[in-house]
Design a protein around this motif. Structure first.
Motif, PDB file in Angstrom:
ATOM      1  N   VAL A   1       0.844  -1.191   0.000  1.00 47.03           N
ATOM      2  CA  VAL A   1       0.000   0.000   0.000  1.00 47.03           C
ATOM      3  C   VAL A   1       0.884   1.247   0.000  1.00 47.03           C
ATOM      4  O   VAL A   1       1.758   1.390   0.857  1.00 47.03           O
ATOM      5  CB  VAL A   1      -0.928   0.009   1.232  1.00 47.03           C
TER       6      VAL A   1
ATOM      7  N   ASN B   1      -4.800  -5.016   8.789  1.00 44.22           N
ATOM      8  CA  ASN B   1      -5.026  -3.871   7.903  1.00 44.22           C
ATOM      9  C   ASN B   1      -6.451  -3.340   7.964  1.00 44.22           C
ATOM     10  O   ASN B   1      -6.894  -2.644   7.052  1.00 44.22           O
ATOM     11  CB  ASN B   1      -4.687  -4.259   6.460  1.00 44.22           C
TER      12      ASN B   1
ATOM     13  N   LEU C   1      -6.791   0.263   7.338  1.00 41.65           N
ATOM     14  CA  LEU C   1      -6.419   0.791   6.027  1.00 41.65           C
ATOM     15  C   LEU C   1      -7.549   0.723   5.005  1.00 41.65           C
ATOM     16  O   LEU C   1      -7.708   1.616   4.176  1.00 41.65           O
ATOM     17  CB  LEU C   1      -5.217   0.020   5.469  1.00 41.65           C
ATOM     18  N   VAL C   2      -8.322  -0.362   5.041  1.00 44.97           N
ATOM     19  CA  VAL C   2      -9.322  -0.598   3.998  1.00 44.97           C
ATOM     20  C   VAL C   2     -10.590   0.184   4.318  1.00 44.97           C
ATOM     21  O   VAL C   2     -11.284  -0.111   5.288  1.00 44.97           O
ATOM     22  CB  VAL C   2      -9.633  -2.098   3.860  1.00 44.97           C
TER      23      VAL C   2
ATOM     24  N   TYR D   1      -7.861   2.512  -0.095  1.00 45.36           N
ATOM     25  CA  TYR D   1      -7.047   2.477   1.118  1.00 45.36           C
ATOM     26  C   TYR D   1      -6.980   3.881   1.715  1.00 45.36           C
ATOM     27  O   TYR D   1      -6.650   4.844   1.020  1.00 45.36           O
ATOM     28  CB  TYR D   1      -5.629   1.989   0.808  1.00 45.36           C
TER      29      TYR D   1
ATOM     30  N   ASP E   1      -0.839  -5.884   1.888  1.00 39.87           N
ATOM     31  CA  ASP E   1      -2.249  -6.238   2.038  1.00 39.87           C
ATOM     32  C   ASP E   1      -2.673  -7.283   1.010  1.00 39.87           C
ATOM     33  O   ASP E   1      -2.168  -7.315  -0.113  1.00 39.87           O
ATOM     34  CB  ASP E   1      -3.121  -4.990   1.879  1.00 39.87           C
TER      35      ASP E   1
END
Length: 312
Positions: free
Chosen positions: A135, A170, A173-174, A249, A260
């Protein structure tokens, strides 16, 4: 933090857990809730520099100094100080957290009662998943990857559910993801399918960014089971031959070297159902010609129209 409903806890040197129900009227020290106490600790411990406290609270306490926990996304703040309050000393209170603070958008309450993954054990499945994507250290990034329709299903099959696959490390992040169906006229080189930041491959995938098969965002349930009379068609001689997975992201801290492998999984039923499942989207596209909101406007109305053929 104005209007925040806050639970504050610590473990003293004797191992006793202390927990307080507080409320923030402004940016200063949050006061102890003087209406009702609605946060309750269950257990806690402190070990090797880490403090862990388990607590509970009703979803909706009907207390003006508490914030209801709603279905979907809830915005949480967190902070910690380095010194425990000394309750035996007059005037002692919690210390300022300084820069040791943060925020997260977390689903605390499901929209419904999502099915357990065990229900689909033994069924065929197909994954559309990225593989060890690094990412970028940008605040916001859209990643797109093209997949060919699964070749193992020689005849049409019905997916009965789907699951969003997000690496546990993660979750922060998503932000959201969409699995799109490509227009049947879209053509790709199967040995070199586009796979990059969406802006870099948009010229190749623009025919794949209209019809959605799966949409998920923070706050949504990971598993979605379809109605028993309908299934999502996949495989066989269906016109859809390619799919695009788009992942947004959100990386406000611009952290480096986050790897990821987010994606989605379809669970394939053993028999065809009565109906093919599809999606009808309402609204308007997010482009300057449709959502150009004038500055200082008190309100802004968008009218969208649908052809009668869409409901036939």
């Amino acid at each position: 933090m104005k209007g925040a409903d806050i639970g504050i806890g610590w473990v003293d040197q004797a191992g006793n857990v202390h927990f307080q129900d507080r409320y923030a009227f402004g940016m200063g020290l949050p006061i102890i809730d003087n209406t009702t106490t609605d946060w309750f600790h269950l257990q806690g411990r402190e070990q090797n520099g880490w403090t862990s406290i388990q607590f509970k609270r009703l979803l909706d306490t009907c207390d003006s100094m508490d914030v209801p926990i709603i279905s979907g996304t809830n915005i949480l703040i967190f902070a910690y100080g380095l010194v425990d309050p000394d309750l035996l000393r007059s005037g002692s209170d919690i210390s300022y957290h300084d820069t040791r603070r943060g925020t997260r958008i977390i689903p605390l309450r499901s929209y419904g009662n999502p099915s357990s993954e065990e229900k689909f054990a033994g069924l065929d499945s197909v994954d559309f998943r990225v593989s060890n994507y690094r990412v970028p250290s940008e605040e916001s990034n859209y990643y797109c990857k093209v997949y060919k329709s699964p070749a193992q299903f020689l005849t049409k099959r019905h997916a009965v559910a789907h699951k969003v696959l997000i690496d546990s490390a993660n979750r922060d992040l998503v932000h959201h993801l969409v699995l799109y169906e490509c227009d049947p006229a879209a053509v790709f080189d199967d040995t070199n399918l586009p796979d990059d930041v969406c802006d870099n491959v948009y010229a190749h995938v623009h025919m794949c960014m209209s019809n959605s098969a799966i949409v998920w965002a923070v706050g949504g349930d990971d598993i979605e089971e379809f109605p028993e009379e309908a299934g999502y068609p996949i495989g066989g001689d269906l016109p859809v031959k390619y799919y695009v997975l788009e992942i947004h992201y959100d990386n406000p801290r611009r952290t480096l070297n986050r790897i990821d492998s987010t994606g989605v999984r379809f669970y394939i039923g053993k028999e065809l159902r009565q109906y093919d499942l599809g999606f009808l989207s309402f609204g308007t596209g997010p482009n300057p010609s449709s959502l150009a909101i004038p500055p200082q406007a008190n309100q802004f109305v968008v009218d969208s129209y649908c052809s009668p053929r869409a409901t036939q």
